[in-house]
Design an enzyme around this catalytic site. Structure first.
Site, PDB file in Angstrom:
ATOM      1  N   ASN A  59       0.819  -1.204   0.000  1.00 30.53           N
ATOM      2  CA  ASN A  59       0.000   0.000   0.000  1.00 30.53           C
ATOM      3  C   ASN A  59       0.854   1.255   0.000  1.00 30.53           C
ATOM      4  O   ASN A  59       0.889   2.000  -0.982  1.00 30.53           O
ATOM      5  CB  ASN A  59      -0.951  -0.020   1.206  1.00 30.53           C
ATOM      6  CG  ASN A  59      -2.090   0.972   1.032  1.00 30.53           C
ATOM      7  OD1 ASN A  59      -2.058   1.825   0.157  1.00 30.53           O
ATOM      8  ND2 ASN A  59      -3.098   0.876   1.858  1.00 30.53           N
ATOM      9  N   ASP A  60       1.604   1.465   1.078  1.00 29.99           N
ATOM     10  CA  ASP A  60       2.358   2.709   1.202  1.00 29.99           C
ATOM     11  C   ASP A  60       3.365   2.910   0.073  1.00 29.99           C
ATOM     12  O   ASP A  60       3.586   4.026  -0.368  1.00 29.99           O
ATOM     13  CB  ASP A  60       3.092   2.733   2.551  1.00 29.99           C
ATOM     14  CG  ASP A  60       2.115   2.703   3.718  1.00 29.99           C
ATOM     15  OD1 ASP A  60       1.000   3.209   3.550  1.00 29.99           O
ATOM     16  OD2 ASP A  60       2.476   2.157   4.767  1.00 29.99           O
ATOM     17  N   VAL A  61       3.963   1.809  -0.393  1.00 31.97           N
ATOM     18  CA  VAL A  61       5.037   1.948  -1.382  1.00 31.97           C
ATOM     19  C   VAL A  61       4.508   2.287  -2.768  1.00 31.97           C
ATOM     20  O   VAL A  61       5.284   2.530  -3.689  1.00 31.97           O
ATOM     21  CB  VAL A  61       5.907   0.678  -1.468  1.00 31.97           C
ATOM     22  CG1 VAL A  61       6.602   0.417  -0.152  1.00 31.97           C
ATOM     23  CG2 VAL A  61       5.106  -0.517  -1.910  1.00 31.97           C
ATOM     24  N   ALA A  89       1.789   2.913   7.282  1.00 36.44           N
ATOM     25  CA  ALA A  89       2.019   4.302   7.645  1.00 36.44           C
ATOM     26  C   ALA A  89       0.734   4.961   8.139  1.00 36.44           C
ATOM     27  O   ALA A  89       0.753   6.076   8.620  1.00 36.44           O
ATOM     28  CB  ALA A  89       2.585   5.077   6.463  1.00 36.44           C
TER      29      ALA A  89
END
Lengths: 113, 458
Positions: free
Chosen positions: B384-386, B425
């Site tokens: 997700n965050d990446v 995050a």
């Protein structure tokens, strides 16, 4: 040379060696390298053994035994965990010959069960 | 004074440590490097008994080593690959605590007559070792998700943290000027609190960098305890880790595209609620495994973005099966590996290597990013965050500035997710609401298995 200056000299030189020795590392190896370095500071075990070996007071011995256990955990656990990570990087036996993916091997030694 | 022969052995051990670190920084030599380090450490441990005849409490010492080994070895053998980072954090905390304890004991037995320099080294070991200990414990709790992974700012922390820092400095100076046991105890407690205060505000995605930093801290703490005990090997071993750990921390922060100060104190300066994730009721497009199978089967090029969710679901083998099926249909498949995919730099490479994914299919971020615009389907599995464009567009987001995989440049994106829950995050991903995005909800392994079955039937 004054003994404490000698130690300071060793310290400063070791800082530079530490900087130099891993100046360029691929991101792939960051985690194992950190883990390996983590294991190396488990060498505090030697210090813990020495203080317990030269202590008489009960408080010191109790604290010292705790320190030995913790340091051993750091050292033994650190090296074993690092080895397991690096085990994954060993060369593959046979590259893409299996056309039947159903027979994919279950990972080396089934380590991550 | 220890005999000369044992000093020479220690020199050899010091060299072994240097070679170990050198070896660990190259893929081919890494494993041997680690073994060399382990051998050196074992040798040093054995030699200390022979070099210091007449040591007291021998049964206790050996018993404690046996207990430590019995605790650490099985745990280290059995811990899941996905849980490695927090395991390392725990070991690091143990090391920090040990270093602090060693200096405390040395102070109790002879501290009042020590030189000022030795007292300063004692203070350093106790402060840094304790911070490293409790700090590592907090990182463990965060990674194990036993507490929230979002940055935590305790009430009053803005005032309290500097206050504790000042108190530590005061206690440290007091201890060097007039050594007293109660001051040392106060210093120890304050430092333990400081470790918690320092790490609490760090957001989930930055935790690995902090672990690396605390690792360097423990190293320096061990080096200082070597100064206290007048032991060269501790000075060398600790300093090496301190220096190498500092470089490594900087490299990791660079891979995340964030300066270190931002990692540690970013939460204090971030605008309140910036990029925060609340429940989001906007519509998303979800789909069935059959549809995804069709989409993949008629793609010309597919990129897989594996994330921590893939590892948690133990879906490494299933994704490989899917990739093999597509390759058999003549569709090129590569894996795009973000430097911090998983929980730590390099973590995902370890996990995929475990599933026997061929190396040549693993592509690093810089190499793969130009390929997204020419890619038909990107399959994001548990990441997700990446892939969150907020890292480029939203200065208020905690991950702002982190280099990401340009998944949004591809024609279609398929997210395999368990729920709409935000990533590690703790921020929402706009890409999920993009018209070109399709979501496939469910456990990554279940979903992938269904896609594989559907693909075989096509």
């Amino acid at each position: 040379m004054d003994p404490s200056v000698a130690l300071l000299t060793i310290f400063v030189l070791a800082v530079f060696v530490g900087f130099e020795v891993i100046s360029k590392v691929t991101t792939v190896l960051h985690t194992p390298l950190m883990s390996g370095a983590n294991a190396i500071h488990g060498i505090i075990l030697v210090g813990a053994i020495l203080v317990v070996g030269h202590s008489d007071s009960l408080v010191a011995v109790v604290l010292g035994v705790a320190a030995i256990v913790l340091a051993t955990v750091n050292m033994v656990g650190g090296f074993v965990v690092t080895d397991r990570m690096l085990e994954m990087f060993k060369p593959k036996r046979k590259p893409q010959s299996s056309s039947d993916p159903g027979s994919a091997p279950a990972g080396p030694r089934g380590a991550d069960k | 004074m220890t005999p000369v022969w044992s000093q020479l052995v220690n020199l050899a051990v010091a060299v072994a440590f240097i070679m170990a670190l050198k070896g660990l920084s190259g893929p081919k030599t890494a494993r041997n490097g680690n073994l060399l380090g382990a051998g050196g450490a074992a040798l040093a441990t054995v030699v200390v008994f022979f070099a210091n005849p007449g040591m007291k409490n021998l049964p206790l010492i050996i018993g404690a080593i046996v207990v430590g080994t019995l605790i650490a070895f099985p745990v280290a053998r059995k811990v899941k690959m996905t849980a490695m980072p927090q395991m390392v954090a725990l070991f690091n905390g143990a090391g920090g605590a040990a270093a602090a304890l060693v200096s405390v004991i040395e102070f109790l037995s002879s501290g009042h007559e020590e030189s000022k320099v030795t007292l300063a080294a004692t203070v350093f070991t106790v402060v840094v070792g304790s911070v490293s200990c409790t700090g590592s414990l907090v990182t463990f709790l965060k990674l194990q998700e036993l507490m929230t992974t979002r940055p935590v700012i305790l009430p009053g922390a803005k005032l309290f943290t500097p206050l504790v820092a000042v108190a530590i400095v005061v206690a440290a100076v007091a201890l060097v000027v007039s050594p007293a046991t109660w001051v040392l105890v106060a210093l120890l407690l304050l430092s333990l609190v400081m470790g918690v205060l320092l790490v609490m505000p760090v957001g989930g995605a930055d935790v690995p960098i902090v672990i690396s930093l605390l690792n360097a801290f423990t190293g320096l703490s061990v080096a200082a305890s070597g100064y206290v005990l007048d032991n060269v090997l501790l000075v060398v071993g600790g300093t090496l880790v301190g220096a190498a750990g500092t470089i490594l921390t900087r490299e990791m922060a660079k891979a995340m595209g964030r300066p270190l100060t931002n990692t540690l104190f970013g939460a204090f300066t971030a605008t309140a609620g910036g990029g925060a994730a609340g429940p989001d009721d906007r519509p998303v497009r979800s789909s069935s495994p059959d549809d995804v199978a069709v989409m993949l089967a008629y793609a010309r090029k597919v990129i897989v973005v594996p994330g921590y969710g893939l590892a948690v679901a133990q879906a490494q083998h299933t994704i490989r099966e899917l990739a093999d099926l597509l390759t058999a249909r003549g569709i090129p498949v590569v894996y795009a590996i973000h430097p911090v995919a998983g929980r730590m730099p390099g973590h995902m490479n370890v996990l995929l290597a475990e599933a026997n994914v061929p190396y040549e299919q693993l592509k690093e971020m810089d190499e793969v990013n130009p390929e997204f615009p020419s890619t038909d389907v990107v399959l994001v599995v548990g990441a997700n965050d990446v892939v969150n464009p907020a890292a480029r567009t939203d200065p208020a987001a905690p991950i702002y500035g982190m280099p990401i995989l340009d998944v949004d440049a591809a024609e279609q994106v398929v997210f395999l997710k368990r729920s709409m829950r935000p990533g590690f995050a703790g921020i929402q991903n706009e890409l999920l609401f993009d018209p070109k995005t399709t979501l496939l909800f469910g456990d990554a392994k279940d979903s992938l298995t269904k896609v594989v079955t559907a693909l075989k039937a096509l």
